[in-house]
Write a protein that holds these residues in place. Structure first.
Motif, PDB file in Angstrom:
ATOM      1  N   SER A 253       1.907   0.642  14.046  1.00  0.00           N
ATOM      2  CA  SER A 253       1.329   1.334  12.897  1.00  0.00           C
ATOM      3  C   SER A 253       1.295   0.620  11.558  1.00  0.00           C
ATOM      4  CB  SER A 253       2.323   2.645  12.712  1.00  0.00           C
ATOM      5  OG  SER A 253       3.496   2.208  12.319  1.00  0.00           O
ATOM      6  N   LYS A 255      -0.856  -0.025   7.323  1.00  0.00           N
ATOM      7  CA  LYS A 255      -1.462   0.195   6.057  1.00  0.00           C
ATOM      8  C   LYS A 255      -2.208  -0.928   5.960  1.00  0.00           C
ATOM      9  CE  LYS A 255       1.519   3.480   3.948  1.00  0.00           C
ATOM     10  NZ  LYS A 255       2.029   4.068   2.463  1.00  0.00           N
ATOM     11  N   THR A 261      -3.674   4.667   6.326  1.00  0.00           N
ATOM     12  CA  THR A 261      -2.663   4.439   7.519  1.00  0.00           C
ATOM     13  C   THR A 261      -3.306   4.327   8.709  1.00  0.00           C
ATOM     14  OG1 THR A 261      -0.889   5.657   6.246  1.00  0.00           O
ATOM     15  CG2 THR A 261      -0.668   5.439   8.576  1.00  0.00           C
TER      16      THR A 261
END
Length: 306
Positions: A253, A255, A261
């Motif tokens: 994960s 940004k 995101t």
């Protein structure tokens, strides 16, 4: 060759290696870890093998890239052959490749041109072979020290026929701190679309049979809050102690520069067969439309000295 097209080799040809690396790091149970290492070492002794591989990259649930292919390898002369297909951004590219003698040969699915590269350009790797022989043991020692208590997360299932299934699934909190510290750096650098001059892009496109921008923008460029969320690995070991199937899934994960995101999931799998009985495919270039490819190292040297 366009570096972005090396994703084909990464997902198809080198997927097995990636899963092996992940597998050694994740599967650390006393029985599972040792069983996997034993099977891995045994598999490396085969003289020939066939690998059917597939992979995908999903960004927020959407498939951004998928690939599949079959390749064959032989210890004799380091020969190889295979074919694969990559789909990305609504476009597809296919490729046939051969490593025979001192030549590496590539043929895109479209057109009739065979691109030939002198494999002797890689001779410097063989020159330092005596020093490299010590590396596998050194790597194994380091990995053994790093895995620590990951043995608690391993599952080993021994079948009635003597085959084994070794698997592990670790979330971010279970991964070693050193992995979580290094992963964001590697991922950030790997997802960058490094800037290039328009002149160089044009030159690369002219010399590249696959198209310069085919894989551009496939994966999001993560810049902040990067975290390795999960690693899942499993392998099937035959009763004869060969690796038959390998599979790995990594969830990351982070940004992008705009603050959006992303959850990126990379899935790789490979089935191995034809141990010591694989017959490689070859191509006769007589009468074919052949174009020579210069080595990347030579192009860089020429660029600095030309």
């Amino acid at each position: 060759m366009n570096k972005k097209w090396l994703v084909l080799g990464s997902v198809i040809g080198i997927s097995s290696l990636m899963m092996v690396t992940t597998g050694i790091s994740a599967m650390a149970g006393t029985s599972g870890y040792d069983a996997y290492k034993s099977a891995l070492k045994n598999t490396k002794t085969v003289q020939s093998v066939t690998v059917q591989a597939a992979g995908s990259l999903r960004d927020n649930g959407n498939v951004a890239l998928s690939a599949n292919g079959t390749f064959k390898m032989s210890q004799e002369g380091g020969s190889a052959s295979g074919s694969g297909e990559v789909s990305a951004g609504g476009a597809k590219q296919s490729l046939q490749f051969y490593k025979q003698g001192d030549q590496a040969i590539f043929k895109p699915g479209s057109g009739d041109v065979y691109y030939v590269k002198d494999a002797a350009a890689e001779a410097h790797k063989r020159f330092k072979g005596s020093a490299d022989k010590e590396m596998p043991q050194q790597v194994e020692t380091v990995v053994d020290a790093l895995v620590g208590n990951l043995k608690d997360y391993v599952a080993v299932d021994v079948k009635g026929d003597g085959s084994k299934r070794v698997s592990a699934e670790l979330d971010g909190a279970q991964l070693p701190a050193v992995v979580q510290a290094i992963a964001p750096i590697v991922i950030k650098q790997g997802s960058k679309d490094h800037g290039e001059s328009e002149k160089k892009k044009a030159a690369d496109t002219a010399a590249n049979p696959f198209g310069h921008d085919f894989l551009k923008g496939v994966a999001p460029e993560l810049t902040d809050a990067i975290r390795l969320e999960k690693v899942a690995v499993n392998a099937t070991i035959s009763p004869s102690n060969y690796i038959q199937h390998q599979e790995a899934e990594l969830t990351v994960s982070g940004k992008d520069a705009g603050g959006k995101t992303h959850q990126v999931v990379v899935h790789l799998q490979a089935d191995l067969s034809g141990y010591d009985s694989t017959t490689l495919d070859t191509v006769d270039l007589n009468g074919k439309n052949v174009q020579k490819m210069e080595s990347e190292h030579r192009n860089k040297w020429q660029g600095k000295n030309g």
